[in-house]
Design an enzyme around this catalytic site. Structure first.
Site, PDB file in Angstrom:
ATOM      1  N   HIS A  44     113.209  96.742 102.784  1.00  0.00           N
ATOM      2  CA  HIS A  44     112.300  97.746 103.340  1.00  0.00           C
ATOM      3  C   HIS A  44     112.789  99.164 103.026  1.00  0.00           C
ATOM      4  O   HIS A  44     112.047 100.127 103.185  1.00  0.00           O
ATOM      5  CB  HIS A  44     112.097  97.539 104.837  1.00  0.00           C
ATOM      6  CG  HIS A  44     113.320  97.792 105.666  1.00  0.00           C
ATOM      7  ND1 HIS A  44     113.258  97.926 107.030  1.00  0.00           N
ATOM      8  CD2 HIS A  44     114.628  97.928 105.332  1.00  0.00           C
ATOM      9  CE1 HIS A  44     114.483  98.156 107.500  1.00  0.00           C
ATOM     10  NE2 HIS A  44     115.332  98.151 106.483  1.00  0.00           N
ATOM     11  N   ASP A  76     107.686 104.927 111.919  1.00  0.00           N
ATOM     12  CA  ASP A  76     108.925 105.603 112.342  1.00  0.00           C
ATOM     13  C   ASP A  76     108.995 107.060 111.874  1.00  0.00           C
ATOM     14  O   ASP A  76     109.959 107.768 112.161  1.00  0.00           O
ATOM     15  CB  ASP A  76     110.188 104.810 111.942  1.00  0.00           C
ATOM     16  CG  ASP A  76     110.493 104.833 110.442  1.00  0.00           C
ATOM     17  OD1 ASP A  76     111.139 103.876 109.973  1.00  0.00           O
ATOM     18  OD2 ASP A  76     110.115 105.794 109.725  1.00  0.00           O
ATOM     19  N   ASP A  81     104.706 104.868 107.540  1.00  0.00           N
ATOM     20  CA  ASP A  81     105.721 104.162 108.329  1.00  0.00           C
ATOM     21  C   ASP A  81     105.695 104.781 109.723  1.00  0.00           C
ATOM     22  O   ASP A  81     105.920 105.980 109.863  1.00  0.00           O
ATOM     23  CB  ASP A  81     107.088 104.357 107.664  1.00  0.00           C
ATOM     24  CG  ASP A  81     108.186 103.546 108.332  1.00  0.00           C
ATOM     25  OD1 ASP A  81     109.123 103.141 107.620  1.00  0.00           O
ATOM     26  OD2 ASP A  81     108.105 103.308 109.553  1.00  0.00           O
ATOM     27  N   ASP A 130     112.987 105.315 101.422  1.00  0.00           N
ATOM     28  CA  ASP A 130     112.699 103.945 100.948  1.00  0.00           C
ATOM     29  C   ASP A 130     112.728 103.864  99.428  1.00  0.00           C
ATOM     30  O   ASP A 130     111.908 103.154  98.825  1.00  0.00           O
ATOM     31  CB  ASP A 130     111.346 103.470 101.477  1.00  0.00           C
ATOM     32  CG  ASP A 130     111.314 103.375 102.993  1.00  0.00           C
ATOM     33  OD1 ASP A 130     110.254 102.969 103.534  1.00  0.00           O
ATOM     34  OD2 ASP A 130     112.320 103.705 103.630  1.00  0.00           O
ATOM     35  N   ASP A 135     107.199 109.051 106.415  1.00  0.00           N
ATOM     36  CA  ASP A 135     108.323 108.177 106.797  1.00  0.00           C
ATOM     37  C   ASP A 135     109.523 109.044 107.183  1.00  0.00           C
ATOM     38  O   ASP A 135     109.714 110.125 106.626  1.00  0.00           O
ATOM     39  CB  ASP A 135     108.688 107.319 105.569  1.00  0.00           C
ATOM     40  CG  ASP A 135     109.447 106.034 105.903  1.00  0.00           C
ATOM     41  OD1 ASP A 135     109.224 105.030 105.193  1.00  0.00           O
ATOM     42  OD2 ASP A 135     110.262 106.042 106.853  1.00  0.00           O
ATOM     43  N   HIS A 175     108.218  97.770 105.549  1.00  0.00           N
ATOM     44  CA  HIS A 175     107.750  98.638 104.470  1.00  0.00           C
ATOM     45  C   HIS A 175     107.932  98.030 103.085  1.00  0.00           C
ATOM     46  O   HIS A 175     107.441  98.572 102.100  1.00  0.00           O
ATOM     47  CB  HIS A 175     108.432 100.018 104.539  1.00  0.00           C
ATOM     48  CG  HIS A 175     107.457 101.130 104.266  1.00  0.00           C
ATOM     49  ND1 HIS A 175     107.651 102.425 104.695  1.00  0.00           N
ATOM     50  CD2 HIS A 175     106.284 101.135 103.594  1.00  0.00           C
ATOM     51  CE1 HIS A 175     106.627 103.174 104.304  1.00  0.00           C
ATOM     52  NE2 HIS A 175     105.785 102.431 103.634  1.00  0.00           N
ATOM     53  N   HIS A 219     112.317 107.952 106.420  1.00  0.00           N
ATOM     54  CA  HIS A 219     113.169 107.489 105.315  1.00  0.00           C
ATOM     55  C   HIS A 219     112.451 107.595 103.966  1.00  0.00           C
ATOM     56  O   HIS A 219     111.233 107.576 103.911  1.00  0.00           O
ATOM     57  CB  HIS A 219     113.564 106.025 105.555  1.00  0.00           C
ATOM     58  CG  HIS A 219     114.058 105.739 106.934  1.00  0.00           C
ATOM     59  ND1 HIS A 219     113.228 105.286 107.955  1.00  0.00           N
ATOM     60  CD2 HIS A 219     115.287 105.861 107.479  1.00  0.00           C
ATOM     61  CE1 HIS A 219     113.937 105.126 109.061  1.00  0.00           C
ATOM     62  NE2 HIS A 219     115.191 105.464 108.813  1.00  0.00           N
ATOM     63  N   GLU A 222     105.842  98.852 110.002  1.00  0.00           N
ATOM     64  CA  GLU A 222     107.027  98.938 110.841  1.00  0.00           C
ATOM     65  C   GLU A 222     106.741  98.983 112.342  1.00  0.00           C
ATOM     66  O   GLU A 222     107.631  99.277 113.126  1.00  0.00           O
ATOM     67  CB  GLU A 222     107.949 100.086 110.411  1.00  0.00           C
ATOM     68  CG  GLU A 222     108.439  99.963 108.979  1.00  0.00           C
ATOM     69  CD  GLU A 222     109.534  98.904 108.782  1.00  0.00           C
ATOM     70  OE1 GLU A 222     109.980  98.275 109.756  1.00  0.00           O
ATOM     71  OE2 GLU A 222     109.937  98.705 107.622  1.00  0.00           O
TER      72      GLU A 222
HETATM   73  N1  LIG Z   1     117.871 103.854 104.094  1.00  0.00           N
HETATM   74  C1  LIG Z   1     118.133 102.696 104.905  1.00  0.00           C
HETATM   75  C2  LIG Z   1     117.025 102.564 105.970  1.00  0.00           C
HETATM   76  C3  LIG Z   1     115.724 102.084 105.406  1.00  0.00           C
HETATM   77  C4  LIG Z   1     114.573 102.154 106.418  1.00  0.00           C
HETATM   78  C5  LIG Z   1     113.369 101.428 105.911  1.00  0.00           C
HETATM   79  B1  LIG Z   1     112.001 101.880 106.565  1.00  0.00           B
HETATM   80  O1  LIG Z   1     111.753 103.248 106.231  1.00  0.00           O
HETATM   81  O2  LIG Z   1     110.955 101.090 105.994  1.00  0.00           O
HETATM   82  O3  LIG Z   1     112.044 101.719 107.962  1.00  0.00           O
HETATM   83  C6  LIG Z   1     119.519 102.775 105.547  1.00  0.00           C
HETATM   84  C7  LIG Z   1     119.623 103.848 106.585  1.00  0.00           C
HETATM   85  N2  LIG Z   1     120.983 104.238 106.948  1.00  0.00           N
HETATM   86  C8  LIG Z   1     122.056 103.403 106.411  1.00  0.00           C
HETATM   87  C9  LIG Z   1     123.453 103.892 106.876  1.00  0.00           C
HETATM   88  C10 LIG Z   1     123.511 103.989 108.387  1.00  0.00           C
HETATM   89  C11 LIG Z   1     122.351 104.780 108.928  1.00  0.00           C
HETATM   90  C12 LIG Z   1     121.056 104.225 108.423  1.00  0.00           C
HETATM   91  C13 LIG Z   1     118.207 101.452 104.052  1.00  0.00           C
HETATM   92  O4  LIG Z   1     118.505 100.399 104.611  1.00  0.00           O
HETATM   93  O5  LIG Z   1     118.001 101.585 102.838  1.00  0.00           O
HETATM   94 MN   LIG Z   2     111.884  98.634 108.268  1.00  0.00          MN
HETATM   95 MN   LIG Z   3     111.204 104.420 107.975  1.00  0.00          MN
HETATM   96 MN   LIG Z   4     109.603 103.017 105.511  1.00  0.00          MN
END
Ligand SMILES: N[C@](CCCC[B-](O)(O)O)(CCN1CCCCC1)C(=O)O
Ligand SMILES: [Mn+2]
Ligand SMILES: [Mn+2]
Ligand SMILES: [Mn+2]
Length: 306
Positions: free
Chosen positions: A137, A230, A228, A124, A120, A96, A122, A273
């Protein structure tokens, strides 16, 4: 008109690798032929290729910034070209982080505000200073939002990035794994969100009506859909890097794009993704890829009624 600008962002951009094969498996599932069969004139602009950047030491918590910054600058130029050619642009990921270049290039070509629909699990929207993982991402929106720019440190290979989206022009659908810092940012900027709780409470039809009313209330803006995979439940789309239980059904996932298609405002679409390496079986990969294709076909007129 619909086109494919594919972005096999290199494996280093996501530790698990595999996501760079997203464009190829989506093509292999017949996306172009299926779009043509439903009446689209499709121009496949092919895959963008990126040279490795070594060394690419983390800057603060941001990992692979030089690779991601350079790749997205190239993507932004490509998306602007596709938009200037008069097409609806389709970007196939890749992770992403490609939304940085995709939305930037889209906004630069249009020279008018965009509405952004971010589908999504998330948000992001971590900044390099709030990210719990340092993975880019999880950060793309933070580089694009006007109201966050005072919180974004200068990063190598990111000097070309200019904020281009107003917080009021952004809507999230499908949220269910938002970091505390992201939640703070969403509340601070009063960003419109339809988490899975709202999807359950309102139903997807009402979510889409409210999303479109909200984005077009004052002026009808072209819509950038950043999807996304997911966002959809891992029982349907398991082959992805950060699966989260309690996602959209296949039906809800496709309804979103059927509804956006009929607004006539869809101007660019990211599908990101899809990660074949994350499917435990070929069936899991195929279920994920077929769903991604059906979601994209919904953007361009496919109706389940035939
Ligand atoms: N918010 C997260 C996940 C980002 C997903 C990106 B996507 O939407 O493109 O796939 C971290 C998520 N979180 C961190 C603590 C443990 C659980 C997961 C991050 O790494 O910033
Ligand atoms: Mn990702
Ligand atoms: Mn995501
Ligand atoms: Mn995403």
């Amino acid at each position: 008109l619909c086109v494919c600008v594919c972005d096999p962002v290199s494996p280093v951009l996501q530790p698990r690798g595999g996501v760079e094969r997203g464009p190829d498996v989506i093509r292999a599932a017949g996306l172009v032929e299926k779009l043509q069969a439903q009446g689209c004139a499709v121009k496949d602009y092919g895959n963008l290729s990126f040279e490795e950047v070594v060394p690419d030491e983390p800057v603060g918590r941001a990992k692979r910034v030089r690779a991601v910054g350079g790749a997205n600058q190239k993507l932004a130029e490509a998306v602007s070209r596709v938009k200037r050619d008069g097409h609806t642009a389709v970007m196939l990921g890749g992770d992403h982080s490609l939304a940085i270049g995709s939305i930037h290039g889209h906004a630069a070509a249009l020279q008018s505000p965009l509405g952004v629909v971010w589908v999504d699990a998330h948000a992001d929207i971590n900044t390099p200073l709030t990210s719990p993982t340092g993975n880019l991402h999880g950060q793309p929106m933070s580089y694009l939002i006007h109201e966050l720019q005072s919180k974004i440190p200068a990063l190598p290979s990111f000097s070309w990035v200019k904020p281009c989206v107003a917080a009021k022009d952004l809507v999230y659908i499908g949220l269910r794994d938002v970091d505390p810092e992201e939640h703070y940012i969403l509340k601070l900027l009063d960003v419109k969100t339809f988490s899975m709780t709202e999807v359950d409470r309102l139903g997807i039809a009402r979510v889409m009506e409210e999303t479109c009313d909200y984005l077009t209330a004052k002026v009808k803006k072209p819509i950038h859909l950043s999807y996304d995979i997911d966002a959809i439940d891992p029982s349907v789309t398991p082959a992805t890097g950060t699966p989260v239980v309690g996602g959209l059904s296949y039906r809800e996932g496709v309804y979103i794009t059927e509804h956006l298609c009929q607004t006539g405002l869809l101007s660019a679409v990211d599908m990101v993704e899809v990660n074949p390496a994350r499917g435990r079986t070929e069936d899991e990969v195929q279920s994920t890829v077929r769903t991604a294709v059906d979601v994209l076909l919904g953007c361009f007129g496919r109706r389940r009624e035939g």
